[in-house]
Motif scaffolding. Structure first.
Motif, mmCIF file in Angstrom:
data_model
loop_
_atom_site.group_PDB
_atom_site.id
_atom_site.type_symbol
_atom_site.label_atom_id
_atom_site.label_comp_id
_atom_site.label_asym_id
_atom_site.label_seq_id
_atom_site.Cartn_x
_atom_site.Cartn_y
_atom_site.Cartn_z
ATOM 1 N N GLU A 136 0.853 -1.191 0.000
ATOM 2 C CA GLU A 136 0.000 0.000 0.000
ATOM 3 C C GLU A 136 0.890 1.242 0.000
ATOM 4 O OE1 GLU A 136 -3.176 -0.529 -0.622
ATOM 5 O OE2 GLU A 136 -2.781 -2.663 -0.526
ATOM 6 N N SER B 97 0.291 -5.256 4.848
ATOM 7 C CA SER B 97 -0.673 -6.191 4.277
ATOM 8 C C SER B 97 0.088 -7.459 3.939
ATOM 9 C CB SER B 97 -1.266 -5.595 2.992
ATOM 10 O OG SER B 97 -1.868 -6.599 2.203
ATOM 11 N N GLN C 119 -0.784 -9.371 1.606
ATOM 12 C CA GLN C 119 -1.255 -9.725 0.262
ATOM 13 C C GLN C 119 -0.226 -10.409 -0.638
ATOM 14 O OE1 GLN C 119 -3.027 -6.521 -2.017
ATOM 15 N NE2 GLN C 119 -2.269 -7.477 -3.878
ATOM 16 N N ARG D 37 0.240 0.783 9.898
ATOM 17 C CA ARG D 37 0.187 1.943 9.012
ATOM 18 C C ARG D 37 0.581 3.158 9.837
ATOM 19 N NH1 ARG D 37 -3.440 0.289 4.305
ATOM 20 N NH2 ARG D 37 -3.143 -1.956 4.520
ATOM 21 N N LEU E 46 -6.064 3.268 12.840
ATOM 22 C CA LEU E 46 -5.133 2.853 13.886
ATOM 23 C C LEU E 46 -3.758 2.698 13.241
ATOM 24 C CD1 LEU E 46 -7.354 0.042 15.411
ATOM 25 C CD2 LEU E 46 -6.677 2.126 16.624
ATOM 26 N N TYR F 254 -3.464 -2.526 13.357
ATOM 27 C CA TYR F 254 -4.812 -3.109 13.361
ATOM 28 C C TYR F 254 -4.743 -4.563 12.916
ATOM 29 C CZ TYR F 254 -5.028 -2.599 8.223
ATOM 30 O OH TYR F 254 -4.796 -2.707 6.874
ATOM 31 N N GLU G 296 -7.128 -11.287 5.671
ATOM 32 C CA GLU G 296 -6.947 -11.191 4.221
ATOM 33 C C GLU G 296 -7.125 -12.556 3.579
ATOM 34 O OE1 GLU G 296 -3.644 -8.170 3.099
ATOM 35 O OE2 GLU G 296 -3.157 -8.868 5.099
ATOM 36 N N GLU H 294 -15.773 2.344 4.711
ATOM 37 C CA GLU H 294 -14.939 1.227 4.243
ATOM 38 C C GLU H 294 -14.562 0.222 5.328
ATOM 39 O OE1 GLU H 294 -11.311 2.332 2.199
ATOM 40 O OE2 GLU H 294 -10.508 0.305 2.426
ATOM 41 N N ILE H 295 -14.821 -1.052 5.029
ATOM 42 C CA ILE H 295 -14.342 -2.139 5.894
ATOM 43 C C ILE H 295 -13.455 -3.115 5.125
ATOM 44 C CG2 ILE H 295 -16.155 -2.043 7.650
ATOM 45 C CD1 ILE H 295 -17.588 -4.350 6.206
ATOM 46 N N ARG I 50 -6.105 -9.295 -9.394
ATOM 47 C CA ARG I 50 -4.710 -8.864 -9.441
ATOM 48 C C ARG I 50 -4.190 -8.775 -10.864
ATOM 49 N NH1 ARG I 50 -5.754 -7.377 -4.338
ATOM 50 N NH2 ARG I 50 -5.627 -9.084 -2.835
HETATM 51 O O1 NSS Z 1 -5.186 -0.706 2.306
HETATM 52 S S1 NSS Z 1 -6.358 -1.582 2.162
HETATM 53 O O2 NSS Z 1 -7.541 -0.981 1.645
HETATM 54 N N1 NSS Z 1 -6.009 -2.844 1.207
HETATM 55 C C1 NSS Z 1 -4.964 -3.660 1.454
HETATM 56 O O3 NSS Z 1 -4.163 -3.554 2.333
HETATM 57 C C2 NSS Z 1 -4.866 -4.838 0.499
HETATM 58 N N2 NSS Z 1 -3.463 -5.127 0.237
HETATM 59 C C3 NSS Z 1 -5.573 -6.006 1.144
HETATM 60 C C4 NSS Z 1 -5.609 -7.226 0.274
HETATM 61 O O4 NSS Z 1 -6.135 -7.150 -0.817
HETATM 62 N N3 NSS Z 1 -5.095 -8.340 0.758
HETATM 63 O O5 NSS Z 1 -6.652 -2.153 3.598
HETATM 64 C C5 NSS Z 1 -7.638 -3.165 3.745
HETATM 65 C C6 NSS Z 1 -8.558 -2.833 4.895
HETATM 66 C C7 NSS Z 1 -9.328 -1.532 4.732
HETATM 67 O O6 NSS Z 1 -10.478 -1.730 3.957
HETATM 68 C C8 NSS Z 1 -9.665 -1.191 6.159
HETATM 69 O O7 NSS Z 1 -10.778 -1.948 6.598
HETATM 70 C C9 NSS Z 1 -8.445 -1.692 6.908
HETATM 71 O O8 NSS Z 1 -7.803 -2.627 6.075
HETATM 72 N N4 NSS Z 1 -7.521 -0.602 7.229
HETATM 73 C C10 NSS Z 1 -7.376 -0.060 8.450
HETATM 74 N N5 NSS Z 1 -7.992 -0.327 9.615
HETATM 75 C C11 NSS Z 1 -7.613 0.392 10.691
HETATM 76 N N6 NSS Z 1 -6.663 1.344 10.689
HETATM 77 C C12 NSS Z 1 -6.017 1.639 9.544
HETATM 78 N N7 NSS Z 1 -5.060 2.571 9.542
HETATM 79 C C13 NSS Z 1 -6.373 0.926 8.348
HETATM 80 N N8 NSS Z 1 -5.938 0.944 7.070
HETATM 81 C C14 NSS Z 1 -6.648 0.018 6.403
#
Ligand code: NSS
Length: 429
Positions: A163, A183, A185, A206, A216, A219, A223, A352-353, A359
């Motif tokens: 990311e 992530s 991923q 993050r 946060l 978190y 995935e 957003e959740i 890919r």
């Molecule tokens: O940055 S995301 O949108 N997507 C990914 O990291 C992909 N690489 C995931 C994947 O496809 N395997 O983050 C995914 C989710 C996002 O929708 C939020 O629900 C959560 O992670 N998210 C967070 N939650 C809490 N705090 C922070 N800072 C945060 N950032 C993302």
């Protein structure tokens, strides 16, 4: 030994019980102490009457402050005025550990509660949130296992940035620099070539400088990645998974949800299919609501709130413009300005959740993007290898566990969805 929940849930009137826990509230009047006892499962009133217990027990009951740990014996009686409608009339009241004056009293500032987090997690709200979170996680794990996904354990110390690279936490790793994972991923993508369908639950990090109610620094991230799956299949997994999580929370935690002022009926109604709204439609809708957005505008908390505030079900926003999303997403052949991706937004304004996509399988495209960003290609060599040895269409997503907990538990702030929130201002306690 019984639990308070057991005592409250069956007809135990007239029965002898033993309980142990902590004093949640206490007051005395004349020769009676009314102590409300809490354990992991609930609260119940215990009345300790002088003469009905040994003198020593009564003296201790009278002086034990809230949060003292106790073991009691007594008889269950109906009492309409008591919380839960029953009380225990004590025949023994043994203090195990006296409590000093508890630093948390009613109506405390948010800052104090965060400083005293190690004590505040004893609160009934935090107890309920933790149980709902566990039920959501169990619902997810069960769903994955029933659908033949293998749980895997990717690394947390990495050299890649799936990311935004500005939010990486850098660590000193022996004599090199490494990062805490944002992530899993890329690692999950590599594992599908062995296991086809995988998922993981890991902490993600993050370095978000802005203080918002939904970010946060650390978190929990669930995935998944699946071979032979396109973005539509990916969304179907998301709607089934989220539904399974909610159903399990409703099943295991109806009382906890009610304590959190979440009517379980609103969650029970949620089932697939969830609406799919194209990014362009989202822009049109936001404009119709008077918001100053256009093609290329990102969806932040305010925009997501506007889209979801009147919704009862989650909604997918699909096909974002490429400039808003990372390089690994698959180009949308129907509109090459966009990706085959989706964000899943929770209803009631929560937003957003989940973020997910099909890919990219074309290495040339990914290399061009990484070079443009000035990334060190050596770190991505292994990832690009995945497209060289029997590449397959594949998709996956990441679900922010504290984000779904915030929504399900109707919390105002994501920090209450985790026992020890890590934010820009806080690593203590
Ligand atoms: O940055 S995301 O949108 N997507 C990914 O990291 C992909 N690489 C995931 C994947 O496809 N395997 O983050 C995914 C989710 C996002 O929708 C939020 O629900 C959560 O992670 N998210 C967070 N939650 C809490 N705090 C922070 N800072 C945060 N950032 C993302």
């Amino acid at each position: 030994m019984s639990s308070i929940k057991q005592v409250l849930s069956k007809d135990m009137v007239g029965k002898k019980v033993q309980l142990r826990g902590w004093i949640y509230r206490t007051r005395s009047s004349g020769g009676i102490v009314f102590a409300v006892l809490r354990d992991a499962t609930g609260i119940i009133q215990v009345t300790v009457k002088k003469g009905n217990v040994p003198d020593h027990d009564f003296e201790d009951a009278a002086k034990a402050a809230i949060e003292s740990s106790v073991m009691i014996e007594g008889e269950v009686a109906e009492d309409k005025r008591a919380p839960g409608g029953f009380e225990v009339r004590a025949s023994r009241f043994t203090v195990v550990g006296f409590s000093e004056p508890f630093p948390i009293t009613e109506y405390q500032s948010t800052e104090l509660l965060l400083d005293q987090r190690h004590l505040w997690i004893r609160s009934r709200e935090q107890n309920a949130v933790a149980k709902v979170k566990a039920a959501l996680l169990k619902g997810a794990r069960d769903w994955f296992h029933e659908n033949d996904y293998v749980e895997v354990t990717p690394p947390i110390v990495t050299a890649v940035a799936p990311e935004d690279s500005t939010t990486l936490f850098q660590i000193k790793y022996f004599d090199r620099i490494a990062y805490l994972s944002q992530s899993a991923q890329f690692y999950l993508e590599s594992l599908i070539f062995s296991l086809e369908k995988v998922y993981s639950l890991t902490p993600s990090f993050r370095a978000e400088k802005s203080r918002t109610p939904r970010h946060l620094a650390e978190y929990w991230h669930m995935e998944m990645e699946a071979a032979w799956m396109d973005n539509e299949g990916n969304m179907e997994v998301q709607e089934q998974l989220v539904t399974a999580m909610l159903q399990n929370a409703v099943k295991e935690c109806p009382m906890e949800l009610q304590l959190l002022k979440r009517d379980p009926a609103t969650l029970r109604k949620i089932e697939p299919p969830f609406e799919r709204m194209k990014y362009q439609e989202a822009m049109d809708y936001l404009q119709s609501k008077g918001q100053d957005v256009r093609w290329g505008s990102d969806l932040g908390a305010i925009e997501e709130r506007t889209i979801t505030v009147d919704k009862q079900l989650p909604v997918f926003i699909v096909n974002y413009p490429k400039e808003l999303k990372p390089f690994y997403m698959k180009e949308n052949p129907e509109d090459p300005r966009t990706y085959k991706n989706s964000d899943l937004l929770a209803p009631e304004g929560y937003g957003e959740i989940i973020g997910g996509s099909e890919r990219e399988t074309d290495n040339a495209r990914m290399i061009a993007w990484l070079e443009e960003k000035g990334e060190n290609m050596d770190n991505y060599k292994w990832y690009l290898d995945l497209r060289k040895y029997g590449s397959v269409p594949h998709s996956g997503f990441g679900l922010g566990i504290e984000r779904i907990v915030t929504w399900v538990c109707k919390l105002d702030h994501i920090r209450d969805a985790i026992p020890y929130p890590r934010t820009v201002a806080r690593v203590y306690p």
